[in-house]
Design a protein around this motif. Structure first.
Motif, PDB file in Angstrom:
ATOM      1  N   ALA A  58       0.838  -1.220   0.000  1.00 56.82           N
ATOM      2  CA  ALA A  58       0.000   0.000   0.000  1.00 56.82           C
ATOM      3  C   ALA A  58       0.858   1.250   0.000  1.00 56.82           C
ATOM      4  CB  ALA A  58      -0.935  -0.013   1.196  1.00 56.82           C
ATOM      5  N   VAL A  59       1.920   1.249   0.780  1.00 58.67           N
ATOM      6  CA  VAL A  59       2.822   2.404   0.805  1.00 58.67           C
ATOM      7  C   VAL A  59       3.483   2.583  -0.555  1.00 58.67           C
ATOM      8  CG1 VAL A  59       4.960   3.306   1.813  1.00 58.67           C
ATOM      9  CG2 VAL A  59       3.208   2.341   3.299  1.00 58.67           C
ATOM     10  N   GLY A  60       3.922   1.478  -1.139  1.00 60.52           N
ATOM     11  CA  GLY A  60       4.542   1.555  -2.462  1.00 60.52           C
ATOM     12  C   GLY A  60       3.598   2.126  -3.504  1.00 60.52           C
ATOM     13  N   ILE A  61       2.364   1.681  -3.464  1.00 61.88           N
ATOM     14  CA  ILE A  61       1.358   2.180  -4.421  1.00 61.88           C
ATOM     15  C   ILE A  61       1.118   3.678  -4.222  1.00 61.88           C
ATOM     16  CG2 ILE A  61      -1.102   2.067  -5.005  1.00 61.88           C
ATOM     17  CD1 ILE A  61      -0.836  -1.009  -4.505  1.00 61.88           C
ATOM     18  N   ARG A  62       1.058   4.125  -2.966  1.00 62.41           N
ATOM     19  CA  ARG A  62       0.836   5.557  -2.688  1.00 62.41           C
ATOM     20  C   ARG A  62       1.995   6.415  -3.187  1.00 62.41           C
ATOM     21  NH1 ARG A  62      -1.282   3.747   2.419  1.00 62.41           N
ATOM     22  NH2 ARG A  62       0.671   4.355   3.407  1.00 62.41           N
ATOM     23  N   HIS A  63       3.174   5.823  -3.342  1.00 61.19           N
ATOM     24  CA  HIS A  63       4.328   6.604  -3.771  1.00 61.19           C
ATOM     25  C   HIS A  63       4.520   6.619  -5.287  1.00 61.19           C
ATOM     26  CE1 HIS A  63       5.354   6.439   0.498  1.00 61.19           C
ATOM     27  NE2 HIS A  63       5.975   7.560   0.244  1.00 61.19           N
ATOM     28  N   ILE A  64       3.650   5.935  -6.012  1.00 54.72           N
ATOM     29  CA  ILE A  64       3.735   5.952  -7.475  1.00 54.72           C
ATOM     30  C   ILE A  64       3.238   7.303  -7.973  1.00 54.72           C
ATOM     31  CG2 ILE A  64       2.815   4.973  -9.606  1.00 54.72           C
ATOM     32  CD1 ILE A  64       2.615   2.279  -8.131  1.00 54.72           C
ATOM     33  N   ARG A  65       4.067   7.921  -8.754  1.00 56.88           N
ATOM     34  CA  ARG A  65       3.692   9.234  -9.308  1.00 56.88           C
ATOM     35  C   ARG A  65       3.224   9.053 -10.743  1.00 56.88           C
ATOM     36  NH1 ARG A  65       7.913  13.533  -6.815  1.00 56.88           N
ATOM     37  NH2 ARG A  65       7.819  12.691  -4.723  1.00 56.88           N
ATOM     38  N   THR A  66       2.182   9.759 -11.056  1.00 50.06           N
ATOM     39  CA  THR A  66       1.653   9.646 -12.425  1.00 50.06           C
ATOM     40  C   THR A  66       1.990  10.872 -13.231  1.00 50.06           C
ATOM     41  OG1 THR A  66      -0.448  10.541 -11.681  1.00 50.06           O
ATOM     42  CG2 THR A  66      -0.231   8.154 -11.773  1.00 50.06           C
TER      43      THR A  66
END
Length: 66
Positions: A58-66
C-alpha cells in the motif's frame, strides 16, 4: 558541505550520546528497543507477516507518481 561542521557539532551534544545499532534488525526490533529504552508502552503489537506485506504494498502504491 558547508553544513558538515555544524551537523557534527550538533550530534556531539548529550541528547545524541546513546546510539542504536540498526544493522541487520527489522523496523519492529528497532521500535521495540527505543520504546523499552524510553519506557514507552507501544499501542499496538507487531503486524503479522501478511499484514506487513500488505502495508508495504500500500505504501509503495501511494508513492507511485503519475
Amino acid at each position: 558541505m558547508q553544513q558538515i561542521d555544524r551537523c557534527v557539532a550538533a550530534l556531539a551534544e548529550a541528547r545524541f550520546t546513546e546510539h542504536i545499532a540498526t544493522d541487520d534488525r527489522t523496523i519492529d526490533d528497532v521500535v521495540e528497543d527505543i520504546a523499552a529504552r524510553t519506557g514507552l508502552q507501544l499501542a499496538r503489537g507487531r503486524l503479522t507477516p501478511a499484514r506487513y506485506q500488505l502495508r508495504r504494498a500500500a505504501v509503495g502504491i501511494r508513492h507511485i507518481r503519475t
